[in-house]
Design a protein around this motif. Structure first.
Motif, PDB file in Angstrom:
ATOM      1  N   ALA B 196       0.829  -1.213   0.000  1.00 47.11           N
ATOM      2  CA  ALA B 196       0.000   0.000   0.000  1.00 47.11           C
ATOM      3  C   ALA B 196       0.861   1.260   0.000  1.00 47.11           C
ATOM      4  O   ALA B 196       0.336   2.378  -0.075  1.00 47.11           O
ATOM      5  N   GLY B 197       2.186   1.085   0.100  1.00 47.72           N
ATOM      6  CA  GLY B 197       3.072   2.242   0.078  1.00 47.72           C
ATOM      7  C   GLY B 197       3.028   3.070   1.351  1.00 47.72           C
ATOM      8  O   GLY B 197       3.339   4.266   1.338  1.00 47.72           O
ATOM      9  N   VAL B 198       2.638   2.469   2.475  1.00 51.77           N
ATOM     10  CA  VAL B 198       2.598   3.194   3.752  1.00 51.77           C
ATOM     11  C   VAL B 198       4.034   3.431   4.224  1.00 51.77           C
ATOM     12  O   VAL B 198       4.824   2.483   4.298  1.00 51.77           O
ATOM     13  N   ALA B 199       4.366   4.681   4.529  1.00 51.70           N
ATOM     14  CA  ALA B 199       5.728   5.017   4.951  1.00 51.70           C
ATOM     15  C   ALA B 199       6.082   4.269   6.229  1.00 51.70           C
ATOM     16  O   ALA B 199       5.218   4.015   7.066  1.00 51.70           O
ATOM     17  N   GLU B 200       7.376   3.924   6.364  1.00 51.90           N
ATOM     18  CA  GLU B 200       7.797   3.141   7.529  1.00 51.90           C
ATOM     19  C   GLU B 200       7.411   3.809   8.843  1.00 51.90           C
ATOM     20  O   GLU B 200       7.004   3.143   9.796  1.00 51.90           O
ATOM     21  N   LYS B 201       7.506   5.146   8.891  1.00 54.52           N
ATOM     22  CA  LYS B 201       7.206   5.855  10.137  1.00 54.52           C
ATOM     23  C   LYS B 201       5.734   5.741  10.519  1.00 54.52           C
ATOM     24  O   LYS B 201       5.367   5.943  11.673  1.00 54.52           O
ATOM     25  N   ASP B 202       4.878   5.402   9.552  1.00 56.90           N
ATOM     26  CA  ASP B 202       3.445   5.293   9.833  1.00 56.90           C
ATOM     27  C   ASP B 202       2.984   3.854  10.062  1.00 56.90           C
ATOM     28  O   ASP B 202       1.802   3.600  10.305  1.00 56.90           O
ATOM     29  N   GLN B 203       3.923   2.899   9.966  1.00 54.27           N
ATOM     30  CA  GLN B 203       3.513   1.485  10.007  1.00 54.27           C
ATOM     31  C   GLN B 203       3.291   0.948  11.422  1.00 54.27           C
ATOM     32  O   GLN B 203       2.625  -0.078  11.606  1.00 54.27           O
ATOM     33  N   GLN B 204       3.846   1.647  12.440  1.00 57.50           N
ATOM     34  CA  GLN B 204       3.918   1.050  13.778  1.00 57.50           C
ATOM     35  C   GLN B 204       2.579   0.594  14.356  1.00 57.50           C
ATOM     36  O   GLN B 204       2.495  -0.537  14.865  1.00 57.50           O
ATOM     37  N   PRO B 205       1.520   1.430  14.312  1.00 61.49           N
ATOM     38  CA  PRO B 205       0.271   0.961  14.943  1.00 61.49           C
ATOM     39  C   PRO B 205      -0.223  -0.360  14.350  1.00 61.49           C
ATOM     40  O   PRO B 205      -0.633  -1.254  15.099  1.00 61.49           O
ATOM     41  N   LEU B 206      -0.157  -0.509  13.051  1.00 61.61           N
ATOM     42  CA  LEU B 206      -0.648  -1.746  12.453  1.00 61.61           C
ATOM     43  C   LEU B 206       0.310  -2.907  12.679  1.00 61.61           C
ATOM     44  O   LEU B 206      -0.117  -4.066  12.772  1.00 61.61           O
ATOM     45  N   LEU B 207       1.614  -2.611  12.800  1.00 60.61           N
ATOM     46  CA  LEU B 207       2.553  -3.674  13.187  1.00 60.61           C
ATOM     47  C   LEU B 207       2.299  -4.112  14.633  1.00 60.61           C
ATOM     48  O   LEU B 207       2.416  -5.296  14.963  1.00 60.61           O
ATOM     49  N   ASP B 208       1.907  -3.128  15.487  1.00 63.71           N
ATOM     50  CA  ASP B 208       1.533  -3.481  16.873  1.00 63.71           C
ATOM     51  C   ASP B 208       0.290  -4.370  16.881  1.00 63.71           C
ATOM     52  O   ASP B 208       0.206  -5.337  17.638  1.00 63.71           O
ATOM     53  N   PHE B 209      -0.676  -4.019  16.049  1.00 66.83           N
ATOM     54  CA  PHE B 209      -1.863  -4.875  15.922  1.00 66.83           C
ATOM     55  C   PHE B 209      -1.447  -6.283  15.522  1.00 66.83           C
ATOM     56  O   PHE B 209      -1.865  -7.276  16.130  1.00 66.83           O
ATOM     57  N   ALA B 210      -0.602  -6.362  14.501  1.00 66.87           N
ATOM     58  CA  ALA B 210      -0.219  -7.670  13.965  1.00 66.87           C
ATOM     59  C   ALA B 210       0.515  -8.500  15.010  1.00 66.87           C
ATOM     60  O   ALA B 210       0.276  -9.702  15.149  1.00 66.87           O
ATOM     61  N   ARG B 211       1.407  -7.837  15.757  1.00 69.63           N
ATOM     62  CA  ARG B 211       2.184  -8.575  16.759  1.00 69.63           C
ATOM     63  C   ARG B 211       1.250  -9.159  17.816  1.00 69.63           C
ATOM     64  O   ARG B 211       1.371 -10.322  18.206  1.00 69.63           O
ATOM     65  N   ASN B 212       0.287  -8.352  18.256  1.00 69.30           N
ATOM     66  CA  ASN B 212      -0.641  -8.837  19.279  1.00 69.30           C
ATOM     67  C   ASN B 212      -1.627  -9.851  18.713  1.00 69.30           C
ATOM     68  O   ASN B 212      -1.996 -10.807  19.398  1.00 69.30           O
ATOM     69  N   PHE B 213      -2.061  -9.647  17.486  1.00 71.45           N
ATOM     70  CA  PHE B 213      -2.950 -10.626  16.854  1.00 71.45           C
ATOM     71  C   PHE B 213      -2.237 -11.981  16.762  1.00 71.45           C
ATOM     72  O   PHE B 213      -2.817 -13.024  17.060  1.00 71.45           O
ATOM     73  N   GLY B 214      -0.974 -11.955  16.356  1.00 71.35           N
ATOM     74  CA  GLY B 214      -0.196 -13.191  16.248  1.00 71.35           C
ATOM     75  C   GLY B 214      -0.019 -13.871  17.602  1.00 71.35           C
ATOM     76  O   GLY B 214      -0.126 -15.099  17.711  1.00 71.35           O
TER      77      GLY B 214
END
Lengths: 304, 304
Positions: B196-214
């Motif tokens: 989706a071309g989301v800048a690395e600096k903006d990825q953290q909240p969704l990476l946090d979601f993913a880590r907790n979902f996993g």
């Protein structure tokens, strides 16, 4: 071995070994896994595949940057993974490799499986985790996947398992070997061509060299199993009786003959490259000195 | 399951299955290897990981092109390879997976090892063998290598082998699971962010979601082994007694409590994403309906 090639190997092998010694640990999150991967990567391989990549770069007068060196070393990780899995009890069940106990003999079959799995992933990581242009890294990654995966090496290994105990015809054995050992050796040269920016339309002569060099490599390996010395080659000999090998299919003299013809084709391809691309491929030709060819009927021990 | 998520799953699962059914064969040079790979890939997985990637793309209002779909499906190949190797006699030695005989029970341990090896290579092939921008493909490849390799999944598997029979502390179990199952699930979301071309600096909240979902996914899997039904989950239950699992470490009520807190953290991360990135992540929130959470002390069979 030719002295120019000697100098090239003496200059670059320590640099390859340095990358392989230092760059795996920071990419690994588990101590025992690191030890298992590192054990086989640093078990004393000749580094033929990365050296072929660097030699191809040298033919095209490329500066060998850290990024190119790292991408070249990725192939040694891939090669090592294939050896670890090939030696597993579920595959060839070998106890010795390069004169040392095989990975699973030291770490167990489960950890050895994971060491191979980890090295394959790391190989793909190293071809993209560098400063090369994105297009170049994508080309390397795609070519490596095709060479190592179900269109290449994995397919040859599957042939090897499926047709164990079945007598193959020559064309079938050639296909098996082209995938099993040839694909990664061809990729070694292809990686050099990609990093040197050689256009696809100009790559064919050197890809022809690589394909024949890889074929010769397997024929020679089969011959060494018959005439070689266990100490010199670091693994037991006379393991291939009844297997699909060139000496079993063609006889020893026939295998030597096939080797000679294959090496000649490799050298012819280099001459074509010299003429059409205006390069000097003699460093790659020197690699053919690896093969000690006996024209006469075999009458003694082959030395390397 | 939420009806919006139902519609999303019903729309995309057949498309994912179609790619997985049709696109492996042309990339494979050996019939038996193709059959072994295809057997496990098409054994009826829920396609959770590619669906997560596509859902992330949907959150960012991306058109899901054939290239993005193919790259998303690569992750299912990687996941399937990990299951095949995990089931091997040298690893967990499991006979059943998704209600069917495991790969090595059908094809033998050697071919199953190769099927896994081939699928891993093919996963790396599919993330670069598409029409996405070279920079995007490189980012996908690097992230996938880190998630699957010795810094991720392979490391978690190595922990699993090394510490079998050793009682881990909670933090150690969390690290094991973060690598073993969490890394690929996190990559599923990360792949969506990259495409989706989301800048690395903006990825953290969704990476946090993913880590907790996993993390929630692994806790729930552990709980299902205690309270689940063999027919419903397609593999034997009550296999984990004495193993390092959340119910064994925290008790069943404690495991449910950890699950609830972890899912809450996943949902909180989505709220942060909604606010900071001005997106609607409710489709990703719907994925949390996968977890059936019982607050009260367990008193019956969990249904899904």
């Amino acid at each position: 071995m030719d002295s120019r090639l000697n100098r090239f190997v003496a200059a670059w092998t320590p640099k390859i070994n340095h990358v392989l010694k230092t760059d795996i640990e920071p990419d690994t999150d588990q101590r025992r896994l690191f030890e298992a991967m590192s054990y086989s990567v640093n078990a004393g391989g000749k580094r033929l595949r990365p050296l072929l990549t660097l030699a191809t770069l040298t033919v095209f007068r490329q500066t060998i940057t850290d990024s190119k060196l790292k991408a070249a070393c990725a192939l040694e990780l891939m090669h090592t993974y294939s050896l670890i899995h090939d030696d597993l009890p579920a595959m060839d069940d070998d106890d010795l490799r390069r004169g040392k106990p095989t990975n699973h003999k030291v770490y167990g079959a489960g950890m050895a499986t994971l060491a191979g799995d980890g090295l394959q992933a790391l190989a793909f990581q190293w071809v993209v985790d560098n400063e090369l242009a994105a297009q170049t890294r994508c080309q390397l990654s795609l070519a490596l996947a095709k060479a190592a995966g179900p269109h290449g090496m994995a397919s040859g290994q599957a042939d090897d398992i499926q047709f164990e105990g079945t007598r193959l015809r020559l064309a079938e054995l050639q296909k098996l070997d082209r995938n099993k050992t040839g694909a990664l050796i061809s990729y070694a040269v292809q990686a050099g061509l990609i990093m040197a920016g050689v256009a696809e339309k100009d790559q064919q002569p050197l890809l022809d060299f690589a394909r024949n060099f890889g074929a010769a490599f397997q024929i020679y390996d089969d011959i060494l199993d018959v005439v070689g010395d266990e100490k010199a080659i670091g693994k037991p000999v006379h393991q291939d009786s009844g297997k699909n090998t060139y000496p079993n299919l063609l006889g020893l003299a026939g295998a030597y003959d096939a080797l000679k013809k294959t090496v000649d084709r490799a050298k012819d391809a280099l001459k074509t490259a010299d003429q059409t691309l205006q390069v000097d491929t003699s460093l790659l030709e020197d690699f053919c000195s690896y093969f000690v060819i006996k024209d006469e009927k075999h009458n003694g021990k082959t030395t390397r």
